[in-house]
Structure formats: structure tokens, C-alpha cells
Design an enzyme around this catalytic site. Structure first.
Site, PDB file in Angstrom:
ATOM      1  N   CYS A  91       0.792  -1.238   0.000  1.00 30.88           N
ATOM      2  CA  CYS A  91       0.000   0.000   0.000  1.00 30.88           C
ATOM      3  C   CYS A  91       0.822   1.284   0.000  1.00 30.88           C
ATOM      4  CB  CYS A  91      -0.948   0.003   1.191  1.00 30.88           C
ATOM      5  SG  CYS A  91      -2.193  -1.307   1.125  1.00 30.88           S
ATOM      6  N   HIS A 145      -1.338   6.274   2.729  1.00 31.92           N
ATOM      7  CA  HIS A 145      -1.466   5.010   3.462  1.00 31.92           C
ATOM      8  C   HIS A 145      -2.155   5.149   4.818  1.00 31.92           C
ATOM      9  CE1 HIS A 145      -0.757   1.020   4.865  1.00 31.92           C
ATOM     10  NE2 HIS A 145      -0.081   1.450   5.905  1.00 31.92           N
TER      11      HIS A 145
END
Length: 487
Positions: A91, A145
Site C-alpha cells: 500500500c 497510506h
């Protein structure tokens, strides 16, 4: 007779003068009247939809089992990129790369804890570029994130200077975490095969609230240019969605990944993230996990549908560019692997759809990267992109999806002490682990789309290996971090 001839001529002259005067007066009034804002404001809006951990198991990508009617609808009004790839199948590294327009070796982000500003304090991010150019830049949900599910409802590793407004919804999925069923209890919820079918409505879930808040912003800002980033958490594990989405799928009919005996015999150990294969789960539990993943895909798809409906209702569709992307792909048992952090096709490949008003219903088989989104949006909206961007604008492919294109895609992932790096062309995937010291892989996607046969050590393909290795190494030895500082 002369008098009779002169009188009509005089009348014509008089009428002509009156007509000229009226035209001048009307023109003056029109020029000084208040302008019609809907006609004066011709800047494109951008609806930037990020989906967490979504692979290409979607109807518009040829999966007839998964129900994704709204993403499929978007594909009919946009260009669907069939060979789009993440730069890092995790991610934070992926999102940091896309949003700064630079490769992971420039951002220096290879894990989930470090903020990209630590390494690139002066980078102008994609939403920041729009904000700096008089767009209302807003984020709802996960764009930079977040730890999922722990950081839902917080700012996570967000970048405050990228936005005019930030919204962090938190729904009942977070409140009911204790009721989640974990099929791999040795793993924490954010990296486990775990699920829950809930009661209640879509709007009570975090992703439902995200859609609701995003629609509110559209309504408030419909008369000014906006860059609206909407980040959905699903289908990231834990796979949580209302029961009705689970009811769409028969667990016994879930199409498990095709597997081949001794498939891993020619695969380097470094290539494997899931150890042991399938984390030891039997077939029934794998069906259970995959059904739950697909249920959350359909739930998220319904929220995308709400956004598209709102655009149409507010008459914004004709002036809004829509981009839908996922931060990386997702293994569902291919090669015994689950989730991300591998360099196999299912982990590296992502869905990417770009809809520009007046262009749509097409597909491109060219290899493109998430890195290409930043320069594409800058060009489409006429904004001055930073010179250091490492992607390439996709505008030529939006106009002609089959246009000449010789740009490969690069993906990398970090193991404990070394890097794995992969190059994907339209035919080949070539991968080196620790610069080849921990193994190499070569797959011919023209004849082996499942990547079952590693051709890297076959003498017949030595020239292909050599050529791709040179291209791969040339890419990661080019570092432009110094350019960013100068910018």
C-alpha cells in the site's frame, strides 16, 4: 416619378440605420450582462477513486463470476487499461509513488511506517498540484497510506498540504471488529484471511460513509473546479460487508485459482510471500475467504455506483474526468499465494480506468504504470507538471488505445535484505531477485498467461533474458531525487 423612386430608398436607409443601432445596443447589453458560470467555467473536475487491494477480477476485465456492474458501467464511458501495473505491490510504497509521480527508489518508501515527506520534503504531489492551481482539493477516506483496520477514522500517513479538506469516516465495521472470523488467527486482521457478513445498511459501513461524504462535497462544490479523491477501504481485509453482498455468491461455485502440480519447482524461493502455500488452509476455507473477498468487491462497487449516480444527477459528468485505480493487485491462491507482496502477474497487475468526457468505451492492451496517472491528469487539465515526473502521459492512448507505445512497466518488492525487480512488456515478464543472485524468472504471456513455466534458464531464451535484464537494470539505476530538491 422621381419622388416616388426616392421615398423607398430613404425608407431603406432609415430602417438599416435603426437595425444597426439596435444590434449595437443589444451587443452592449449582452457584453455587460453577468456571465453564465456554467459556460464560463470549463475546467475539468477530477473524481479520483482509489480502491484498496482490488485485483482484476471484475466483469469488465472478463470475470463472469464477480458482480461489478458499476465499475463495468464506468468502463463503458472510459478507457480500460488491460495491462496496467503497480510500481510496488504494497500500500504505502505504491501510493507514495503514484502521488509523487516518482519510482519507489526515489521516494525511498519500501514499507508501511515511513512518510514520504521524510525523504522528499519538497515534492509537489498530484492533489497538491491541483490545489496550487485554484482547484478545491479534497480527500475522503484512504488515499495516502492507512493501517487497515487499525487506523480507519484517522489521518494515517496522510499529507496535509495536499488538501483543502480531509474527511475520515468510521463505520460499524470498525466498531464490530471483535465479531470478525479469522481463518488465519496467527496473522493480524490487516494481513489475515478474515471476514464478516454484517447486518444494517451500506451507509453504516465506513465505505458507505465515504461515498456519502464525497457526494456532499460534490453538491457543495459543483460550481467550482474540484479534485475529489475518494479512497475505499474494501476489499482490503478484513472482508466486511452487509449480508446481501455475501448472498450474491455461492461458496461451492467460487472458481478457485488454477494450480499445476510441481508449479513451484522452477520458482526461486524469494518469489514466494505466502509460506506454506495457502497458509495451510484447506480448499473449503479458501472458498470461504475468496467468497468474502468478492462480496466486499461487490459492496465497494455499489459505492462507486453511488458516486457515478451523483455526478449524473448534479450534471457534472460532462465536465469531470474519472480515474479508478487500485494500489496493487491481489493473489487469490495463484501459485499458492495470497494477497500482495509478490511479483507474479496477479499481484503486480491492477485495474485502471480513465474516463474523459467525450471519450470512452475502449480498451488498451499497452503496458502502462500507475506512475503514468500524474502526468496524464496534469496534461488533460492543462496544469504545469513538475519536470521530475517519471511516468508518461497516457493522453495518446486515451485518444487511440492502440497507438504506438514501447514503454514497459516496472514493479519491485523488498525482501528482508534485498530487492526483487520485474519488467513487464506486452509479451514478457522478467524478474530478478537480488540482481539475479537469488534467482531469475521469465514468463511468456503470449503462451503462458498463468506463469506456470519459468523459461529463464532455457538456452533458447538467453537473448530475451539478456535484453530484458539490460532494460530492467537501466531503469532502476536512474535516480532523479536530486532533481526534486532543485525543483
Amino acid at each position: 416619378m422621381k419622388f416616388k423612386r426616392v421615398l423607398p430608398l430613404y425608407s431603406i436607409i432609415k430602417r438599416t440605420l435603426l437595425l444597426v443601432m439596435c444590434t449595437f445596443i443589444l451587443g452592449t447589453v449582452s457584453a455587460t450582462a453577468p456571465p453564465d458560470k456554467s459556460k464560463v467555467n470549463k475546467k475539468y473536475n477530477v473524481l479520483f477513486i482509489a480502491v484498496d487491494d482490488l485485483n482484476n477480477d471484475l466483469g469488465c476485465y472478463g470475470n463472469t463470476f464477480v458482480k461489478s456492474p458499476n465499475i463495468d458501467r464506468l468502463a463503458t464511458r472510459g478507457v480500460r487499461f488491460d495491462k496496467a501495473y503497480t510500481q510496488f505491490p504494497l500500500c504505502s510504497p505504491s501510493r507514495s509513488s503514484l502521488l509523487t509521480g516518482t519510482r519507489p527508489d526515489v521516494t525511498g518508501i519500501y514499507e508501511l511506517q515511513t512518510h514520504f515527506r521524510k525523504n522528499l520534503p519538497d515534492a509537489v504531489t498530484l492533489p497538491q498540484l491541483f490545489k496550487n492551481n485554484n482547484y478545491f482539493s479534497a480527500r475522503v477516506g484512504k488515499i495516502y497510506h492507512y493501517g487497515v483496520p487499525n487506523q480507519i477514522g484517522t489521518n494515517g500517513l496522510d499529507d496535509s498540504i495536499s488538501w483543502s479538506k480531509r474527511v475520515n469516516p468510521i463505520g460499524r465495521d470498525k466498531a464490530e471488529e471483535a465479531q470478525i472470523k479469522n481463518l488465519t488467527p496467527e496473522r493480524h486482521l490487516g494481513s489475515a484471511l478474515c471476514w464478516r457478513a454484517t447486518g444494517g445498511t451500506d451507509e453504516e459501513q465506513t465505505d458507505g460513509l465515504i461515498a456519502t461524504e464525497a457526494i456532499k462535497i460534490m453538491e457543495e462544490k459543483k460550481n467550482e473546479p474540484f479534485f475529489l479523491a475518494v479512497g475505499f477501504f474494501r476489499p482490503h481485509t478484513p472482508y466486511v460487508a452487509p449480508q446481501k453482498y455475501f448472498d450474491l455468491y455461492d461458496e461451492n461455485k467460487v472458481p478457485l485459482a488454477i494450480e499445476k502440480e510441481n508449479d513451484l519447482a522452477d520458482v526461486p524461493e524469494a518469489a514466494l510471500f505466502t509460506k506454506p502455500s495457502h497458509w495451510g488452509l484447506d480448499e473449503q476455507k479458501r472458498r470461504e475467504a475468496q467468497k468474502a473477498y468478492y462480496a466486499t468487491v461487490s459492496f465497494m462497487d455499489a459505492q462507486v455506483g453511488r458516486l457515478l449516480d451523483a455526478l449524473d444527477r448534479l450534471k457534472l459528468s460532462e465536465n469531470t474526468i474519472i480515474v479508478l485505480w487500485s494500489d496493487h493487485g491481489y493473489n487469490l491462491g495463484q501459485h499458492g499465494q495470497w494477497m500482495k507482496q509478490s511479483l507474479f502477474e496477479n499481484s503486480a497487475r491492477v485495474p485502471l480506468i480513465i474516463s474523459v468526457p467525450g471519450q470512452g468505451g475502449k480498451a488498451s492492451s499497452r503496458t502502462v504504470e500507475l506512475l503514468d496517472i500524474y502526468p496524464t491528469l496534469a496534461e488533460l487539465c492543462g496544469l504545469p507538471a513538475p519536470k521530475y515526473l517519471q511516468g508518461k502521459s497516457l493522453t495518446a492512448l486515451l485518444k487511440n488505445p492502440a497507438a504506438t507505445w514501447d514503454k514497459p512497466a516496472f514493479t519491485q518488492v523488498k525482501r528482508k535484505d534485498f530487492m526483487g525487480r520485474s519488467i513487464r512488456t506486452e509479451r514478457w515478464r522478467y524478474t530478478e531477485w537480488d540482481e539475479g543472485k537469488a534467482g531469475i524468472e521469465l514468463y511468456d504471456h503470449q503462451n503462458d498467461s498463468n506463469e506456470f513455466t519459468n523459461l529463464a534458464n532455457d538456452p533458447k531464451y538467453s537473448e530475451t533474458v539478456k535484453e530484458l535484464s539490460v532494460r530492467l537494470r537501466k531503469n532502476y539505476t536512474t535516480n532523479t531525487s536530486e532533481v526534486i530538491i532543485k525543483e
